[in-house]
Scaffold this motif. Sequence first.
Motif, PDB file in Angstrom:
ATOM      1  N   ASP A 152      -6.802   5.781  -3.965  1.00 27.70           N
ATOM      2  CA  ASP A 152      -6.925   4.323  -4.014  1.00 27.70           C
ATOM      3  C   ASP A 152      -8.366   3.947  -4.368  1.00 27.70           C
ATOM      4  OD1 ASP A 152      -5.178   1.791  -2.832  1.00 27.70           O
ATOM      5  OD2 ASP A 152      -7.352   1.474  -2.762  1.00 27.70           O
ATOM      6  N   SER A 195      -3.286  -1.730  -5.717  1.00 33.02           N
ATOM      7  CA  SER A 195      -4.083  -0.919  -4.798  1.00 33.02           C
ATOM      8  C   SER A 195      -4.232  -1.642  -3.467  1.00 33.02           C
ATOM      9  CB  SER A 195      -5.464  -0.653  -5.386  1.00 33.02           C
ATOM     10  OG  SER A 195      -6.222  -1.848  -5.399  1.00 33.02           O
TER      11      SER A 195
ATOM     12  N   TYR B  53      -1.992   0.083   4.262  1.00 33.29           N
ATOM     13  CA  TYR B  53      -2.708   1.337   4.541  1.00 33.29           C
ATOM     14  C   TYR B  53      -1.769   2.523   4.748  1.00 33.29           C
ATOM     15  CZ  TYR B  53      -6.862  -1.508   4.719  1.00 33.29           C
ATOM     16  OH  TYR B  53      -7.887  -2.347   4.368  1.00 33.29           O
ATOM     17  N   ASP B  56      -1.667   5.032   1.809  1.00 35.29           N
ATOM     18  CA  ASP B  56      -2.936   5.582   1.332  1.00 35.29           C
ATOM     19  C   ASP B  56      -2.860   7.106   1.358  1.00 35.29           C
ATOM     20  OD1 ASP B  56      -5.526   6.397   0.870  1.00 35.29           O
ATOM     21  OD2 ASP B  56      -6.427   4.921   2.223  1.00 35.29           O
TER      22      ASP B  56
END
Lengths: 224, 587
Positions: A152, A195, B53, B56
Amino acid sequence: MPDSSAAPANAWLFLTRAEARFIDAALARLIPADELGPGAKEANVTCFIDRQLASGWGSASRLYRMGPWQDGSPQQGNQSRLTPQEIYRAGIRETNLHCARVHGRNFDALPVDIQDGILKELQDGKIELESLGSKRFFNMLWKNTEEGFFADPLYGGNHDKIGWKLVGFPGVAAANYVDLIGRHDEPYRVTEPVSILDIEQGRVQVDAQGSPKHIRIKPAGAPK
Amino acid sequence: MTVTKLKPVDAVVVGVGVAGSIICQELAAAGLSVVGLERGRMVDPAQDFAMPYAHDEFRHDSRSNLIQNLSRETITFRNAMSETALPMREIGSFRMGECVGGAGVLWGGLSWRFLPWDFETHSRTVERYGKKHMPEDCTNQDWGITYDELEPYYDQFEHIYGVSGKAGNLNGEIQTGGNPFEGARSREYPNPPTQATHAGHLFGQAAASLGFTPFSPPTSGSTREYTNLYKLMLGQCQRGGFCSSFTCAMGAKGSPLTAVLPAAMKRSNFELRALCNVIKVNLDSDGKRAVGVTYIDARGRTVEQPADIVIITSYTFNNTRLLLLSGIGKPYDPVSNTGVVGRNYSYQATGSVKLFFEDKTFNSFMGGGGSCTAIDDYNGDNYDHSGMGFIGGGYIVVNSRGAAPINNHPVPSGTASWGSGWKKAVAHYYDRSFAISSHGGCQSYRTNYLDLDPTYKDANGLPLIRMSFDWREPDLKMSAYVTKKAAEIAKALNPSKMSSNPVSGKYNIVPYQVNHNTGGVIMGSDPSTSVLNKYLQSWDVPNVFVIGASAFPQNSANAPTETVGALACWVADAIKEQYVKRPGLLV
């Protein structure tokens, strides 16, 4: 359109300017800018590597670091006492010494075909570095390059999602692929991968659960 | 050293992962006072794995902080007894969890039952092929429990983790759409099976055209919202990937955090203590009875927790290590072939075939939650092994995990390893490739074992566990055979390029392979060749139970989690229904 032809200017947490020049030059050969688009240097992977080196990872904070230290078989894995910080610092310095001795200049000032040759020799363990095997240095640099190209953008690399755009990865998944997974002949492509940084900076809409709303490119012939 | 001695409890549980969480919940529900001790930290899925998150890859996979921190403790490894074992200084071949929920937080969800054959590999092999067919130095043995005995507990686990699948054998009747080779099930799965991905669909078609029976294997990535046995709600899997190494932001993956602990935490007679590292099981003066455990808490204090029952439910390595450090059971000696603790360490031999296409795309980033299509024709003893020189096998599978790009950008062999050529191949093949795995088991051998390392220590100054392990000829032959079968199916799909990678050479601890380490504290029916009886109770110290894949006498080809969970349900029942009423050896 954002300008994706160049990485933003950086200030360094760990690297010296000379080290950053070395890494920039190596990245430009490892994943070059070419007819497919920008490469690892433009994706600001040098910044990614710098931040990683400044993190706990850079000082081997989660690796077993007790002795006695001794070399083992390849199957037993890394037994080097050097941290990633030390590997980069020594690897760059000693590769530059080699380049200066053989070619009269530091790595970043050499013509690209010679740079390619040096990288290949590092990869094959053919350059004698004083502090470590050149293969170990190359492998770490290459692994971090892949990571920084595809992680990311919040980690500093993959600037403008260059790596994701190259392969067609949509980034943070949309809420529901359940209805799409059975549409085998319908490539799922988005106008812009999403992202974490995009979401936190409010550039992308999210639903109540926090999943992004992708803007899809309709496949040719698909119903509107 | 000051030792804080706490108030006694009925049961102390060491390690709160897949097995430990079920034990805590079941015993607490039965009214016992229970303390769960976990060396890792507390995880709050709503925070640790909040969107975005949760997706990720770099944070949760490349740099996970829920995997064991090796700076404090690792293992040492050597291929052969003639070598000096060296510490595994970085994570590679397998990933041990270190958090509340353990590796059960990070697992991929594949919820296979073992085959009936897996529980009786020795006797069934001898019966079908004769004694000579057992490989030399192979120390396989029967588990002391059969598939049929464990079936109700498999069923219980499936209704805790909300397993999705299609029965292939209901009470002995083969069912269309399921795995015809599975052991008889008493009822259907709680949730319907996953839908095939494009890659899985093509694999299934090709396998069927060759006469095999493809199916969607069971998974704990729930295919619909589900309320489980403990009245906890699992979400519906969205097939967005990010499962193995991650925890699901949708709460769809069955795990200790979603499916068990929230129920246990509501009980006042259960207490969970995180960041507490158990270093010893304390025995009474004649060594026949455990009186509790000693641990080091988050502040570094040495604490003694007295308990009537000690249940050890950490990972394979620490289950073995804790027994050795505590002097429970006789340590195994491969030279004299005596002793038991550390015996029969095993792993899994996993090969693959990679396929590349020019004209097909797969939406490779979709999937996860155990989106698989498989055949079981070459698993266990589902095919004739006469004259083959090995036993066992593997299942052949397309596992569409959801191709996160750091770990998934395959290129055909012969591609430049970097530069423009590499970049072109990555761009072209990222979504035009997939892999067919030959997911093989591994037998046990006399010199594959665990013991305490004579040199290397952990951060507390205690010896590390030492692994001595290498592939043996029969397992390499097995992998070559099953991978060749996978390649035959691959060829039927007409890829433009393919490469075949069976397990070969020496076992190498560096590349990631599989998190399925087994043995060391094995169960059985003979105290001279097993640490535990069929109720996973120590033969020597009957108020100690040890649950985990450490109990497997040899490894199946299938993922161990469901069997670990079923064994936990089985032991919980044995403690509640038998041991509490009549403490002592249950066999």
